[in-house]
Write an enzyme that holds these catalytic residues in place. Structure first.
Site, PDB file in Angstrom:
ATOM      1  N   ARG A   1      35.614  38.668  37.765  1.00 21.18           N
ATOM      2  CA  ARG A   1      35.001  39.991  37.666  1.00 21.18           C
ATOM      3  C   ARG A   1      35.271  40.517  36.260  1.00 21.18           C
ATOM      4  O   ARG A   1      36.162  40.028  35.561  1.00 21.18           O
ATOM      5  CB  ARG A   1      35.600  40.943  38.709  1.00 21.18           C
ATOM      6  CG  ARG A   1      35.083  40.643  40.097  1.00 21.18           C
ATOM      7  CD  ARG A   1      35.771  41.510  41.123  1.00 21.18           C
ATOM      8  NE  ARG A   1      35.411  42.915  41.023  1.00 21.18           N
ATOM      9  CZ  ARG A   1      35.989  43.881  41.736  1.00 21.18           C
ATOM     10  NH1 ARG A   1      36.975  43.596  42.582  1.00 21.18           N
ATOM     11  NH2 ARG A   1      35.596  45.134  41.602  1.00 21.18           N
ATOM     12  N   HIS A   2      34.508  41.509  35.857  1.00 20.20           N
ATOM     13  CA  HIS A   2      34.800  42.194  34.602  1.00 20.20           C
ATOM     14  C   HIS A   2      36.209  42.776  34.684  1.00 20.20           C
ATOM     15  O   HIS A   2      36.757  42.955  35.781  1.00 20.20           O
ATOM     16  CB  HIS A   2      33.780  43.332  34.403  1.00 20.20           C
ATOM     17  CG  HIS A   2      33.665  44.212  35.610  1.00 20.20           C
ATOM     18  ND1 HIS A   2      34.585  45.191  35.901  1.00 20.20           N
ATOM     19  CD2 HIS A   2      32.782  44.208  36.636  1.00 20.20           C
ATOM     20  CE1 HIS A   2      34.265  45.781  37.033  1.00 20.20           C
ATOM     21  NE2 HIS A   2      33.167  45.200  37.519  1.00 20.20           N
TER      22      HIS A   2
ATOM     23  N   ASN B   1      36.073  51.942  38.219  1.00 23.42           N
ATOM     24  CA  ASN B   1      37.035  51.357  39.165  1.00 23.42           C
ATOM     25  C   ASN B   1      38.240  52.288  39.308  1.00 23.42           C
ATOM     26  O   ASN B   1      38.705  52.560  40.414  1.00 23.42           O
ATOM     27  CB  ASN B   1      37.535  49.988  38.689  1.00 23.42           C
ATOM     28  CG  ASN B   1      36.487  48.888  38.760  1.00 23.42           C
ATOM     29  OD1 ASN B   1      36.508  47.945  37.970  1.00 23.42           O
ATOM     30  ND2 ASN B   1      35.558  48.987  39.699  1.00 23.42           N
TER      31      ASN B   1
ATOM     32  N   ARG C   1      30.267  46.583  31.354  1.00 21.70           N
ATOM     33  CA  ARG C   1      31.624  46.132  31.663  1.00 21.70           C
ATOM     34  C   ARG C   1      31.769  44.604  31.646  1.00 21.70           C
ATOM     35  O   ARG C   1      32.845  44.086  31.367  1.00 21.70           O
ATOM     36  CB  ARG C   1      32.111  46.736  32.987  1.00 21.70           C
ATOM     37  CG  ARG C   1      31.197  46.540  34.200  1.00 21.70           C
ATOM     38  CD  ARG C   1      31.637  47.522  35.291  1.00 21.70           C
ATOM     39  NE  ARG C   1      30.953  47.388  36.580  1.00 21.70           N
ATOM     40  CZ  ARG C   1      29.792  47.952  36.888  1.00 21.70           C
ATOM     41  NH1 ARG C   1      29.130  48.642  35.947  1.00 21.70           N
ATOM     42  NH2 ARG C   1      29.278  47.827  38.088  1.00 21.70           N
TER      43      ARG C   1
ATOM     44  N   GLU D   1      25.356  44.220  39.295  1.00 21.32           N
ATOM     45  CA  GLU D   1      25.991  44.536  40.582  1.00 21.32           C
ATOM     46  C   GLU D   1      24.977  45.041  41.599  1.00 21.32           C
ATOM     47  O   GLU D   1      23.923  45.594  41.238  1.00 21.32           O
ATOM     48  CB  GLU D   1      27.118  45.572  40.355  1.00 21.32           C
ATOM     49  CG  GLU D   1      27.915  45.993  41.593  1.00 21.32           C
ATOM     50  CD  GLU D   1      28.549  44.838  42.384  1.00 21.32           C
ATOM     51  OE1 GLU D   1      27.827  43.878  42.716  1.00 21.32           O
ATOM     52  OE2 GLU D   1      29.753  44.922  42.690  1.00 21.32           O
TER      53      GLU D   1
ATOM     54  N   HIS E   1      30.400  40.731  39.036  1.00 23.63           N
ATOM     55  CA  HIS E   1      30.786  41.920  39.794  1.00 23.63           C
ATOM     56  C   HIS E   1      31.206  41.498  41.201  1.00 23.63           C
ATOM     57  O   HIS E   1      30.864  40.410  41.666  1.00 23.63           O
ATOM     58  CB  HIS E   1      29.603  42.889  39.876  1.00 23.63           C
ATOM     59  CG  HIS E   1      29.069  43.285  38.539  1.00 23.63           C
ATOM     60  ND1 HIS E   1      29.503  44.398  37.862  1.00 23.63           N
ATOM     61  CD2 HIS E   1      28.147  42.689  37.734  1.00 23.63           C
ATOM     62  CE1 HIS E   1      28.862  44.490  36.699  1.00 23.63           C
ATOM     63  NE2 HIS E   1      28.028  43.463  36.600  1.00 23.63           N
TER      64      HIS E   1
HETATM   65  O1  F6P Z   1      33.860  48.944  43.522  1.00 25.98           O
HETATM   66  C1  F6P Z   1      33.367  48.022  42.618  1.00 25.98           C
HETATM   67  C2  F6P Z   1      32.023  47.489  43.047  1.00 25.98           C
HETATM   68  O2  F6P Z   1      31.655  46.465  42.156  1.00 25.98           O
HETATM   69  C3  F6P Z   1      30.908  48.537  43.145  1.00 25.98           C
HETATM   70  O3  F6P Z   1      30.233  48.764  41.968  1.00 25.98           O
HETATM   71  C4  F6P Z   1      30.045  47.960  44.223  1.00 25.98           C
HETATM   72  O4  F6P Z   1      29.165  48.898  44.812  1.00 25.98           O
HETATM   73  C5  F6P Z   1      31.070  47.456  45.167  1.00 25.98           C
HETATM   74  O5  F6P Z   1      32.115  46.936  44.369  1.00 25.98           O
HETATM   75  C6  F6P Z   1      30.594  46.380  46.088  1.00 25.98           C
HETATM   76  O6  F6P Z   1      31.598  46.142  47.053  1.00 25.98           O
HETATM   77  P1  F6P Z   1      31.387  46.634  48.560  1.00 25.98           P
HETATM   78  O7  F6P Z   1      30.157  45.929  48.999  1.00 25.98           O
HETATM   79  O8  F6P Z   1      32.619  46.161  49.265  1.00 25.98           O
HETATM   80  O9  F6P Z   1      31.220  48.119  48.580  1.00 25.98           O
END
Ligand code: F6P
Length: 524
Positions: free
Chosen positions: A300-301, A307, A351, A371, A436
């Site tokens: 990941r970044h 975050n 990122r 993402e 991501h």
């Molecule tokens: O929280 C970091 C992230 O990359 C968000 O940008 C993204 O919406 C999320 O994780 C995805 O993870 P989850 O599907 O568990 O919400």
């Protein structure tokens, strides 16, 4: 059934056996390395700074949708394998099954060897007759055994056809199907079924090293045919079995058949009469496979400002700890990869580009690696989402794979947009993806063949490099966590559901021949 129209030319594609990262590699038509791909460009970074993330329009209310699986019920394809033993037929069957299942087609491998063993076991249990399946059993001059093997292949095909009728999309007949007469029988049987397409997939291999490796895999990984034998005795017998098949083997020359011939897993591919969307996808996928040793790294970044604030989505820059990670990453990767070539893929978001900035390798950006789009929830914290859209929030917890953010995406949508990335990853050699959380979960699930329901909960922590080494049946995995603290962005699955598996084995699986398999003669 088969198209009976105009003569279709055989198309042969020969790949350059050199490193795909070298100038010799033919350019991909799309994806990384292809003309549609943007080179890493500092100016895009500048233009995105301060672009800001969208905040949810206050007027939007309501429940996010769970989006159903697309209807593939009309797709009915029989892929009949052709090839001598130890030519990678089961490897290709397995890869194809995993790829198509990842895209949500119903796919099953019908392995005639397994049916043969199951039947023999039943005979032994019921009648006390022990059938011996040593090399002589596979000799064409053994009329009784030949008849028995033919009828096993037919029975397995019947089970496959029945399964397609009950809703399956692609049934893979994993047998040698190595003579014209056997193929003619399959063709004649399929001609009686409406709407079923038959494709033969021949795996030719004349590379002694690959054959030797396949033989070793057979004798050393617990193949049930050799379970009570020493590896030496098993090897001798298996080589004799191969010789028996060689005596009668006929490569596909029947001009009217739909077929794909793969030589030395991707060195050369010929195809004839491959029409239609799914058949072409299957062909395209198989064309891109190779078995040269390589590594795929996922990271990941580095930790981003969002975050730290607990916000999802957006296009924020790295936090100070995230920057530390970006600076430490090159040493970790170069220690691992040494002098070998590597290409870095990032998304178009700041990122990931920032995280890649110190890596001394060619960098390519992919829009498809951006993402998961959280739509109206972009730039919100999970708590804010729960408050503003409680129904959406509950829906997502209930079925995270299928839940599509209002105005955004579901994990299913992401899998679909990552398909060209998978295709290109299969074609390439050493790749590092700086991605991501959701994106890497989807890619990771493909390589480890993890189920959809578990996929959105796979743990891909920040500041950790995951190194995958593809093997004949699965991937080996190592994880390297750099000692730079970062927030934990993983939200666990609600208690009622079992936690996902995160690792799979690279052992060839000889599927437990349980009750159900006994009835069906099926490898699932
Ligand atoms: O929280 C970091 C992230 O990359 C968000 O940008 C993204 O919406 C999320 O994780 C995805 O993870 P989850 O599907 O568990 O919400």
């Amino acid at each position: 059934m088969q198209a009976t129209g105009d003569l279709a030319p055989v198309v042969t594609i020969t790949s350059t056996p050199s490193m795909p990262n070298s100038p010799n590699i033919p350019p991909a038509m799309f994806g990384a390395g292809g003309p549609m791909l943007k080179r890493f460009d500092e100016s895009t970074l500048a233009s995105r700074i301060n672009s800001g993330a969208s905040s949810p329009p206050p007027s939007v209310k309501g429940i996010g949708k769970k989006v159903a699986k697309p209807d593939y019920s009309e797709q009915k394809i029989v892929v009949a394998m052709v090839g001598l033993p130890a030519r990678g037929k089961s490897y290709l069957s397995n890869k194809l099954m995993i790829y198509l299942r990842w895209l949500e087609y119903d796919v099953k491998v019908f392995n005639v060897g397994q049916l043969r063993r199951t039947k023999a076991r039943q005979k032994a249990q019921k009648l006390g007759v022990k059938e011996v399946h040593m090399a002589d059993f596979f000799s064409h001059s053994n009329a009784q055994a030949t008849q028995s093997r033919d009828s096993l292949a037919e029975e397995s095909l019947e089970t496959l056809i029945q399964w397609l009728k009950e809703g399956g999309n692609v049934g893979i007949h994993d047998a040698t199907n190595s003579t014209r007469s056997r193929r003619a029988k399959i063709e004649a049987r399929l001609a009686k079924e409406k709407g079923m397409i038959l494709i033969f997939l021949e795996s030719l291999c004349d590379d002694p090293a690959t054959i030797a490796a396949n033989v070793e895999l057979k004798v050393s990984q617990g193949d049930p045919d050799y379970k009570d034998m020493s590896p030496d005795a098993a090897r001798t017998d298996f080589l004799r079995r191969i010789k028996e098949y060689e005596k009668v083997y006929e490569t596909i020359t029947e001009p009217h058949l739909s077929y794909l011939r793969i030589t030395n897993v991707g060195e050369e591919v010929s195809m004839s009469r491959i029409n239609g969307y799914l058949s072409s996808r299957i062909a395209f996928y198989l064309m891109n496979l190779h078995i040269r040793p390589r590594n795929i790294f996922f990271s990941r970044h580095g930790e981003s400002k969002y975050n730290v604030e607990g916000k999802i989505g957006g296009d924020s820059l790295l936090s100070p700890r995230g920057m530390q990670y970006a600076k430490a990453l090159p040493a970790l990767i170069t220690d691992n990869i040494g002098e070998k070539p590597l290409t870095v893929w990032t998304s178009t978001l700041k990122r990931t580009i920032q995280t890649a900035q110190y890596l001394p390798y060619t960098k390519l950006t992919w829009k498809s690696l951006d993402e998961l789009d959280a739509g109206v929830c972009d730039a919100m914290t999970y708590e804010e989402i729960e408050q503003a859209y409680p129904d959406d929030y509950a829906n997502r917890d209930e079925d995270k794979f299928n839940y599509r953010y209002r105005g955004g995406e579901s994990y299913r949508d992401v899998v679909v947009r990552l398909e060209p990335v998978i295709m290109e990853l299969e074609r390439q050699e050493n790749i590092l993806i700086i991605g991501h959380q959701a994106i890497l979960r989807c890619l990771y699930a493909y390589f480890h063949h993890l189920p959809q329901a578990d996929l959105p909960y796979i743990k891909i922590p920040l500041h950790t490099v995951i190194k995958l080494t593809p093997k004949a049946y699965g991937c080996d995995e190592e994880r390297y966590t750099l000692p730079i603290n970062a927030v934990d962005t993983h939200r666990p699955k609600p208690k009622t559901v079992k936690p996902p598996g995160t690792q799979s084995s690279t052992q060839r699986r000889y599927f437990v021949e349980d009750e159900e398999d006994m009835k069906a003669g099926v490898v699932a």
